[in-house]
Motif scaffolding. Structure first.
Motif, PDB file in Angstrom:
ATOM      1  N   MET A   1      -3.466   1.523  -5.021  1.00  0.00           N
ATOM      2  CA  MET A   1      -3.864   0.327  -4.160  1.00  0.00           C
ATOM      3  C   MET A   1      -3.600   0.439  -2.588  1.00  0.00           C
ATOM      4  N   GLY A   2      -2.314   0.716  -2.423  1.00  0.00           N
ATOM      5  CA  GLY A   2      -1.841   0.484  -0.982  1.00  0.00           C
ATOM      6  C   GLY A   2      -1.190  -0.445  -0.618  1.00  0.00           C
ATOM      7  N   TYR A   3      -1.250  -1.537  -1.424  1.00  0.00           N
ATOM      8  CA  TYR A   3      -0.432  -2.800  -1.115  1.00  0.00           C
ATOM      9  C   TYR A   3      -0.543  -3.659  -2.403  1.00  0.00           C
ATOM     10  N   ASN A   4       0.463  -4.737  -2.331  1.00  0.00           N
ATOM     11  CA  ASN A   4       0.897  -5.430  -3.424  1.00  0.00           C
ATOM     12  C   ASN A   4       0.315  -6.954  -3.467  1.00  0.00           C
ATOM     13  N   PRO A   5      -0.877  -7.282  -3.879  1.00  0.00           N
ATOM     14  CA  PRO A   5      -1.566  -8.606  -3.845  1.00  0.00           C
ATOM     15  C   PRO A   5      -0.718  -9.673  -4.362  1.00  0.00           C
ATOM     16  N   ASP A   6       0.411  -9.495  -5.308  1.00  0.00           N
ATOM     17  CA  ASP A   6       1.065 -10.445  -5.885  1.00  0.00           C
ATOM     18  C   ASP A   6       2.419 -10.777  -5.329  1.00  0.00           C
ATOM     19  N   ARG A   7       2.891  -9.736  -4.476  1.00  0.00           N
ATOM     20  CA  ARG A   7       4.337  -9.954  -3.739  1.00  0.00           C
ATOM     21  C   ARG A   7       3.873  -9.576  -2.279  1.00  0.00           C
ATOM     22  N   LEU A   8       3.706 -10.609  -1.527  1.00  0.00           N
ATOM     23  CA  LEU A   8       3.547  -9.976  -0.170  1.00  0.00           C
ATOM     24  C   LEU A   8       4.655  -9.545   0.815  1.00  0.00           C
ATOM     25  N   ASP A   9       5.907  -9.680   0.097  1.00  0.00           N
ATOM     26  CA  ASP A   9       7.280  -9.238   0.607  1.00  0.00           C
ATOM     27  C   ASP A   9       7.614  -7.605   0.168  1.00  0.00           C
TER      28      ASP A   9
ATOM     29  N   LEU B   1       3.904   1.631 -15.129  1.00  0.00           N
ATOM     30  CA  LEU B   1       2.906   2.379 -14.347  1.00  0.00           C
ATOM     31  C   LEU B   1       2.992   1.407 -13.010  1.00  0.00           C
ATOM     32  N   GLY B   2       3.683   0.281 -12.767  1.00  0.00           N
ATOM     33  CA  GLY B   2       3.761  -0.450 -11.517  1.00  0.00           C
ATOM     34  C   GLY B   2       3.509   0.403 -10.252  1.00  0.00           C
ATOM     35  N   PRO B   3       4.691   1.309 -10.147  1.00  0.00           N
ATOM     36  CA  PRO B   3       4.761   1.960  -8.752  1.00  0.00           C
ATOM     37  C   PRO B   3       3.392   2.995  -8.543  1.00  0.00           C
ATOM     38  N   MET B   4       2.863   3.440  -9.552  1.00  0.00           N
ATOM     39  CA  MET B   4       1.627   4.228  -9.509  1.00  0.00           C
ATOM     40  C   MET B   4       0.579   3.267  -8.991  1.00  0.00           C
ATOM     41  N   VAL B   5       0.370   2.088  -9.655  1.00  0.00           N
ATOM     42  CA  VAL B   5      -0.698   1.283  -9.335  1.00  0.00           C
ATOM     43  C   VAL B   5      -0.533   0.866  -7.843  1.00  0.00           C
TER      44      VAL B   5
ATOM     45  N   PHE C   1      -3.150  10.649 -10.556  1.00  0.00           N
ATOM     46  CA  PHE C   1      -2.337  10.084 -11.685  1.00  0.00           C
ATOM     47  C   PHE C   1      -3.319   8.992 -12.485  1.00  0.00           C
ATOM     48  N   ARG C   2      -4.013   8.311 -11.743  1.00  0.00           N
ATOM     49  CA  ARG C   2      -4.854   7.162 -12.217  1.00  0.00           C
ATOM     50  C   ARG C   2      -6.054   7.992 -13.073  1.00  0.00           C
ATOM     51  N   LEU C   3      -6.732   8.732 -12.361  1.00  0.00           N
ATOM     52  CA  LEU C   3      -7.792   9.482 -13.043  1.00  0.00           C
ATOM     53  C   LEU C   3      -7.491  10.194 -14.390  1.00  0.00           C
ATOM     54  N   ALA C   4      -6.086  10.897 -14.645  1.00  0.00           N
ATOM     55  CA  ALA C   4      -5.677  11.261 -15.580  1.00  0.00           C
ATOM     56  C   ALA C   4      -5.443  10.439 -16.995  1.00  0.00           C
TER      57      ALA C   4
ATOM     58  N   PRO D   1      11.832   6.541  -4.785  1.00  0.00           N
ATOM     59  CA  PRO D   1      12.727   6.511  -5.587  1.00  0.00           C
ATOM     60  C   PRO D   1      12.356   5.803  -7.060  1.00  0.00           C
ATOM     61  N   SER D   2      11.525   4.667  -6.760  1.00  0.00           N
ATOM     62  CA  SER D   2      11.144   3.865  -7.901  1.00  0.00           C
ATOM     63  C   SER D   2      10.035   4.522  -8.680  1.00  0.00           C
ATOM     64  N   LEU D   3       9.194   5.077  -7.737  1.00  0.00           N
ATOM     65  CA  LEU D   3       8.102   6.000  -8.232  1.00  0.00           C
ATOM     66  C   LEU D   3       8.665   7.043  -9.097  1.00  0.00           C
ATOM     67  N   ILE D   4       9.554   7.800  -8.759  1.00  0.00           N
ATOM     68  CA  ILE D   4      10.112   9.081  -9.435  1.00  0.00           C
ATOM     69  C   ILE D   4      10.792   8.430 -10.589  1.00  0.00           C
ATOM     70  N   VAL D   5      11.600   7.492 -10.612  1.00  0.00           N
ATOM     71  CA  VAL D   5      12.352   6.979 -11.960  1.00  0.00           C
ATOM     72  C   VAL D   5      11.154   6.708 -12.609  1.00  0.00           C
ATOM     73  N   SER D   6       9.916   6.052 -12.480  1.00  0.00           N
ATOM     74  CA  SER D   6       9.049   5.570 -13.321  1.00  0.00           C
ATOM     75  C   SER D   6       8.263   6.930 -14.035  1.00  0.00           C
ATOM     76  N   VAL D   7       8.237   7.996 -13.130  1.00  0.00           N
ATOM     77  CA  VAL D   7       7.541   9.283 -13.987  1.00  0.00           C
ATOM     78  C   VAL D   7       8.724   9.926 -15.093  1.00  0.00           C
TER      79      VAL D   7
END
Length: 264
Positions: free
Chosen positions: A185-193, A177-181, A154-157, A205-211
């Motif tokens: 990345m595989g982790y969230n550097p801004d929210r450790l929780d 684009l938050g869920p895609m990012v 998705f990012r490459l496109a 589900p959040s990813l699908i909603v974002s699509v």
């Protein structure tokens, strides 16, 4: 003439004439895309699926022969040594793209579970997954995780298409684009929780909603800017400069491939 272009002119079918890929056909597509003779630069099925999804929801239609060339990282047809497998691979990949378009053409409120868009993802080997996540010296997550390569596709496109700029430059919309990012990345550097493997959190589900939200955003953008078409794939392509393929030379002049330079 580009071999992909010639093939598509002979084999393209309207998307509404095809039933959705069956489970057996999807497994067959996974197996064909994993053929080692495709070459190391070809996308995996996960990455190709993310790439196709971004094209389906995004600002600019991309001719089939162009995205086939990007996916297989060559201007010629894959598996030339086996025409039967070649034909089947290309048919199934086109079928998957038609399924993505058909799913995203339905309004979110009217989508049934059977018709809902869901990303394709390979099964992970538990031994390849490192949890809790760990980072290398460059701050990159090591190991494998769910939808890693789908998100990378998705990012490459997006990286290869300047037409995404109205959304990526809009501070009120970039969150789509938050869920895609996060999955890329595989982790969230801004929210450790708020991590992919956080207990009690299901982020797919959040990813699908974002699509779907991205699809709606671009439809609204096209209406505002003079196009009311619900099927962006039928719109003409107008570019100020030629599209840079992921395997083409980077326009910055470094001499490297785009995917290994500014498209990385």
């Amino acid at each position: 003439m580009n071999e992909f272009f010639s093939w598509n002119m002979l084999h393209n079918r309207p998307r509404d004439t095809l039933p959705r890929l069956s489970d057996a056909e999807t497994e067959e597509l996974f197996a064909l895309m994993a053929d080692p003779s495709l070459g190391e630069d070809a996308m995996s099925i996960d990455m190709a699926d993310g790439y196709l999804t971004a094209i389906a929801v995004g600002p600019s239609p991309l001719p089939v022969h162009d995205w086939l060339e990007d996916i297989f990282a060559q201007p010629s047809l894959p598996l030339p040594h086996d025409p039967v497998r070649q034909q089947r691979l290309l048919q199934l990949l086109l079928h998957r793209y038609a399924d993505i378009q058909a799913a995203l053409a339905i309004r979110p409120a009217e989508v049934s579970l059977e018709a809902l868009y869901t990303p394709l993802s390979s099964e992970l080997q538990e031994s390849d997954c490192i949890t809790p996540y760990q980072l290398n010296a460059n701050g990159e997550r090591v190991g494998e995780w769910e939808l890693k390569y789908w998100a990378e596709g998705f990012r490459l496109a997006i990286a290869a298409d300047d037409d995404w700029e109205p959304l990526t430059a809009d501070p009120d919309s970039i969150h789509l684009l938050g869920p895609m990012v996060l999955y890329s990345m595989g982790y969230n550097p801004d929210r450790l929780d708020f991590q992919l493997e956080a207990e009690g959190k299901e982020l797919l589900p959040s990813l699908i909603v974002s699509v779907y939200a991205l699809r709606d955003w671009w439809q609204g953008y096209r209406r505002t800017h003079g196009s009311g078409s619900a099927y962006p794939a039928t719109l003409p392509i107008v570019r100020d400069t030629p599209k840079v393929g992921r395997n083409g030379p980077c326009p910055c002049g470094s001499g490297k491939k785009f995917k290994k330079c500014c498209g990385a």
